[in-house]
Design a protein around this motif. Structure first.
Motif, PDB file in Angstrom:
ATOM      1  N   GLU A   1      13.998  24.016  17.655  1.00 29.04           N
ATOM      2  CA  GLU A   1      15.284  24.134  16.983  1.00 29.04           C
ATOM      3  C   GLU A   1      15.129  24.394  15.487  1.00 29.04           C
ATOM      4  O   GLU A   1      16.083  24.767  14.821  1.00 29.04           O
ATOM      5  N   ASP A   2      13.911  24.190  14.970  1.00 27.37           N
ATOM      6  CA  ASP A   2      13.662  24.440  13.543  1.00 27.37           C
ATOM      7  C   ASP A   2      13.180  25.864  13.268  1.00 27.37           C
ATOM      8  O   ASP A   2      12.804  26.203  12.148  1.00 27.37           O
ATOM      9  N   GLY A   3      13.181  26.713  14.288  1.00 31.95           N
ATOM     10  CA  GLY A   3      12.731  28.089  14.121  1.00 31.95           C
ATOM     11  C   GLY A   3      11.266  28.298  14.422  1.00 31.95           C
ATOM     12  O   GLY A   3      10.738  29.395  14.211  1.00 31.95           O
ATOM     13  N   THR A   4      10.613  27.263  14.939  1.00 26.34           N
ATOM     14  CA  THR A   4       9.210  27.405  15.339  1.00 26.34           C
ATOM     15  C   THR A   4       9.109  28.145  16.666  1.00 26.34           C
ATOM     16  O   THR A   4       9.858  27.867  17.609  1.00 26.34           O
ATOM     17  N   LEU A   5       8.188  29.089  16.732  1.00 31.90           N
ATOM     18  CA  LEU A   5       7.858  29.759  17.982  1.00 31.90           C
ATOM     19  C   LEU A   5       6.343  29.705  18.125  1.00 31.90           C
ATOM     20  O   LEU A   5       5.611  30.172  17.249  1.00 31.90           O
ATOM     21  N   THR A   6       5.865  29.120  19.211  1.00 30.91           N
ATOM     22  CA  THR A   6       4.428  29.038  19.457  1.00 30.91           C
ATOM     23  C   THR A   6       4.058  30.036  20.546  1.00 30.91           C
ATOM     24  O   THR A   6       4.636  30.019  21.638  1.00 30.91           O
ATOM     25  N   VAL A   7       3.107  30.922  20.231  1.00 35.74           N
ATOM     26  CA  VAL A   7       2.657  31.956  21.158  1.00 35.74           C
ATOM     27  C   VAL A   7       1.170  31.750  21.419  1.00 35.74           C
ATOM     28  O   VAL A   7       0.390  31.514  20.490  1.00 35.74           O
ATOM     29  N   VAL A   8       0.777  31.831  22.675  1.00 37.83           N
ATOM     30  CA  VAL A   8      -0.629  31.725  23.060  1.00 37.83           C
ATOM     31  C   VAL A   8      -1.085  33.085  23.579  1.00 37.83           C
ATOM     32  O   VAL A   8      -0.380  33.736  24.357  1.00 37.83           O
ATOM     33  N   SER A   9      -2.259  33.530  23.125  1.00 38.79           N
ATOM     34  CA  SER A   9      -2.802  34.827  23.513  1.00 38.79           C
ATOM     35  C   SER A   9      -4.277  34.668  23.823  1.00 38.79           C
ATOM     36  O   SER A   9      -5.002  33.985  23.086  1.00 38.79           O
ATOM     37  N   THR A  10      -4.747  35.292  24.918  1.00 34.65           N
ATOM     38  CA  THR A  10      -6.152  35.151  25.275  1.00 34.65           C
ATOM     39  C   THR A  10      -6.707  36.456  25.850  1.00 34.65           C
ATOM     40  O   THR A  10      -5.995  37.200  26.532  1.00 34.65           O
ATOM     41  N   ILE A  11      -7.973  36.728  25.524  1.00 34.22           N
ATOM     42  CA  ILE A  11      -8.657  37.925  26.008  1.00 34.22           C
ATOM     43  C   ILE A  11     -10.112  37.595  26.306  1.00 34.22           C
ATOM     44  O   ILE A  11     -10.619  36.537  25.927  1.00 34.22           O
TER      45      ILE A  11
ATOM     46  N   PRO B   1     -18.184  26.180  22.958  1.00 40.23           N
ATOM     47  CA  PRO B   1     -19.267  26.295  23.939  1.00 40.23           C
ATOM     48  C   PRO B   1     -18.886  27.071  25.196  1.00 40.23           C
ATOM     49  O   PRO B   1     -18.971  26.563  26.309  1.00 40.23           O
ATOM     50  N   LEU B   2     -18.423  28.299  25.018  1.00 43.46           N
ATOM     51  CA  LEU B   2     -18.205  29.194  26.144  1.00 43.46           C
ATOM     52  C   LEU B   2     -18.855  30.522  25.802  1.00 43.46           C
ATOM     53  O   LEU B   2     -19.018  30.854  24.625  1.00 43.46           O
ATOM     54  N   VAL B   3     -19.249  31.285  26.806  1.00 47.45           N
ATOM     55  CA  VAL B   3     -19.967  32.535  26.555  1.00 47.45           C
ATOM     56  C   VAL B   3     -19.021  33.620  26.097  1.00 47.45           C
ATOM     57  O   VAL B   3     -19.276  34.318  25.119  1.00 47.45           O
ATOM     58  N   ARG B   4     -17.912  33.778  26.783  1.00 43.35           N
ATOM     59  CA  ARG B   4     -17.000  34.882  26.486  1.00 43.35           C
ATOM     60  C   ARG B   4     -15.571  34.393  26.536  1.00 43.35           C
ATOM     61  O   ARG B   4     -15.217  33.501  27.293  1.00 43.35           O
ATOM     62  N   GLY B   5     -14.737  35.034  25.726  1.00 40.96           N
ATOM     63  CA  GLY B   5     -13.320  34.695  25.690  1.00 40.96           C
ATOM     64  C   GLY B   5     -12.852  34.379  24.288  1.00 40.96           C
ATOM     65  O   GLY B   5     -13.625  33.891  23.455  1.00 40.96           O
ATOM     66  N   ILE B   6     -11.578  34.693  24.015  1.00 39.22           N
ATOM     67  CA  ILE B   6     -10.902  34.269  22.792  1.00 39.22           C
ATOM     68  C   ILE B   6      -9.582  33.638  23.190  1.00 39.22           C
ATOM     69  O   ILE B   6      -8.855  34.178  24.038  1.00 39.22           O
ATOM     70  N   TYR B   7      -9.285  32.500  22.573  1.00 34.41           N
ATOM     71  CA  TYR B   7      -8.046  31.783  22.857  1.00 34.41           C
ATOM     72  C   TYR B   7      -7.349  31.527  21.530  1.00 34.41           C
ATOM     73  O   TYR B   7      -7.850  30.798  20.682  1.00 34.41           O
TER      74      TYR B   7
ATOM     75  N   TYR C   1     -10.928  39.158  17.612  1.00 33.49           N
ATOM     76  CA  TYR C   1      -9.868  38.241  17.175  1.00 33.49           C
ATOM     77  C   TYR C   1      -8.600  39.028  16.866  1.00 33.49           C
ATOM     78  O   TYR C   1      -7.498  38.607  17.229  1.00 33.49           O
ATOM     79  N   ALA C   2      -8.758  40.145  16.178  1.00 32.51           N
ATOM     80  CA  ALA C   2      -7.595  40.937  15.786  1.00 32.51           C
ATOM     81  C   ALA C   2      -6.788  41.378  17.000  1.00 32.51           C
ATOM     82  O   ALA C   2      -5.554  41.342  16.983  1.00 32.51           O
ATOM     83  N   THR C   3      -7.465  41.767  18.069  1.00 32.47           N
ATOM     84  CA  THR C   3      -6.759  42.196  19.273  1.00 32.47           C
ATOM     85  C   THR C   3      -5.894  41.082  19.833  1.00 32.47           C
ATOM     86  O   THR C   3      -4.698  41.271  20.115  1.00 32.47           O
ATOM     87  N   ALA C   4      -6.477  39.905  20.008  1.00 38.61           N
ATOM     88  CA  ALA C   4      -5.736  38.784  20.575  1.00 38.61           C
ATOM     89  C   ALA C   4      -4.560  38.390  19.688  1.00 38.61           C
ATOM     90  O   ALA C   4      -3.450  38.132  20.176  1.00 38.61           O
ATOM     91  N   ILE C   5      -4.783  38.361  18.377  1.00 43.44           N
ATOM     92  CA  ILE C   5      -3.748  37.888  17.455  1.00 43.44           C
ATOM     93  C   ILE C   5      -2.653  38.939  17.265  1.00 43.44           C
ATOM     94  O   ILE C   5      -1.456  38.619  17.298  1.00 43.44           O
ATOM     95  N   ILE C   6      -3.041  40.196  17.083  1.00 42.86           N
ATOM     96  CA  ILE C   6      -2.040  41.259  16.904  1.00 42.86           C
ATOM     97  C   ILE C   6      -1.148  41.370  18.136  1.00 42.86           C
ATOM     98  O   ILE C   6       0.085  41.466  18.023  1.00 42.86           O
ATOM     99  N   LEU C   7      -1.751  41.352  19.319  1.00 42.85           N
ATOM    100  CA  LEU C   7      -0.945  41.466  20.541  1.00 42.85           C
ATOM    101  C   LEU C   7      -0.059  40.240  20.751  1.00 42.85           C
ATOM    102  O   LEU C   7       1.011  40.341  21.354  1.00 42.85           O
ATOM    103  N   GLY C   8      -0.489  39.104  20.223  1.00 40.31           N
ATOM    104  CA  GLY C   8       0.349  37.913  20.290  1.00 40.31           C
ATOM    105  C   GLY C   8       1.535  37.953  19.343  1.00 40.31           C
ATOM    106  O   GLY C   8       2.531  37.258  19.560  1.00 40.31           O
TER     107      GLY C   8
END
Length: 342
Positions: free
Chosen positions: A305-315, A242-248, A153-160
């Protein structure tokens, strides 16, 4: 009996302790085919006497698992053990001058109180390891002989998030981050648990360890702050699906002022320009795009416009989140091509 390729005896030898788990099996597969090292020995207490092929035919490895009894014969040791078990092994390997890559959380946190709060047990005081995320600490990794591999989890989130916390970033300062991240079932390890069986998880999703996941302090530490005294508001909701591998991971960031999506994308691309395994995408990432690879796909998906930035990261949690990143780190430590064997 496993036979080494011609000339392999001149290559650095590798042993894997904890080789029968999912991450250990991925390490076995990667090291067996790596052009710059040779696989010498597999250790797995619960499976001692069995062959790797009998548990994981896809590895193509006919070596036998052994019980680890303190040997220090190989040049490089990977530890893929449950948290709390590397404490007694790493100092001995370091004293013998061996290179070590530990995949557990035993040595990730600098703060003793945070380690004891999130992992339980005492933090080892007799071993020092470099926290090894290639995109953030390549020079430190290259100068080290003992590495603590990041969590999945840390890898996906830190890199995001890392480009937002770079001192040279042109992006506005972060006020808060709300993260929801889903992991595949393999993230819990190979041990049988009823609540993680297909019958329980097929067609099902649930949250767990909300607010107290052990990767929280690791994430905050890597971003230059701490879980105890954070410099920005952070919430993390881990989910299992219900997936074997992956973090989203979906990261909803509040910035001090708005930023254009194109500017965010340009800053991310500049930050990861020399990172061969982090791809800044211009379309929505999917787990299937990174499954069975060492890539992390990152996408600044929305800027409001309110300063929100949404980032998606997956590994892939077993590769970039564990064994693949461990091999990547070994490559840097050995001074060879970072992508070798991957």
């Amino acid at each position: 009996m496993h036979e080494s390729a011609p000339g392999a005896e001149k290559l650095p030898g590798v042993s894997i302790i904890g080789a029968s788990g999912y991450s250990g099996a991925e390490l076995t597969r990667l090291i067996l085919r790596h052009p710059a090292v040779r696989l010498e020995r597999l250790y797995a207490f619960s499976q001692a006497g069995k062959s790797a092929m009998s548990l994981y035919p896809a590895t193509g490895c006919d070596m036998t698992y052994h019980t680890y009894e303190g040997e220090t014969l190989s040049d490089i040791y990977f530890l893929a053990l449950p948290h709390g078990e590397a404490h007694a092994i790493v100092p001995r390997l370091q004293a013998a001058g061996r290179m070590v890559v530990d995949l557990s959380g035993d040595f990730r946190l600098r703060d003793t109180a945070e380690h004891e709060r999130f992992y339980g047990g005492k933090k080892p005081a007799d071993a020092v390891m470099t926290y090894a995320m290639p995109e953030l600490s390549r020079k430190e990794i290259a100068a080290s002989r003992a590495l603590s591999n990041p969590g999945c989890y840390a890898t996906a989130i830190i890199l995001g998030l890392a480009p937002l916390f770079d001192a040279a970033s042109p992006l506005p300062k972060v006020r808060s981050v709300a993260c929801a991240a889903m992991s595949g079932l393999s993230g819990a390890g190979r041990s049988s648990k009823t609540e993680l069986s297909f019958a329980e998880m097929g067609g099902n999703i649930r949250a767990y360890k909300v607010g107290m996941h052990q990767h929280t302090p690791e994430i905050m530490q890597a971003l230059g702050t701490s879980a105890t005294n954070p410099s920005f508001d952070f919430s993390f909701t881990p989910l299992i699906g219900p997936l074997v591998r992956g973090i989203y991971a979906t990261l909803t960031v509040k910035l001090e002022k708005p930023v254009a999506q194109a500017d965010a994308a340009a800053a991310y691309e500049a930050f990861y320009r020399d990172a061969p395994f982090t791809r800044v995408r211009r379309q929505m990432p999917e787990v299937r795009h990174v499954a069975h690879t060492n890539y992390c796909d990152v996408f600044p998906a929305y800027a409001g416009e309110d300063g929100t930035l949404t980032v998606v990261s997956t590994i892939d949690n077993l590769l970039k989140g564990a064994a693949g990143q461990a091999v990547e780190n070994m490559n840097i430590m050995l001074g060879i091509d970072q992508t070798s064997g991957l």
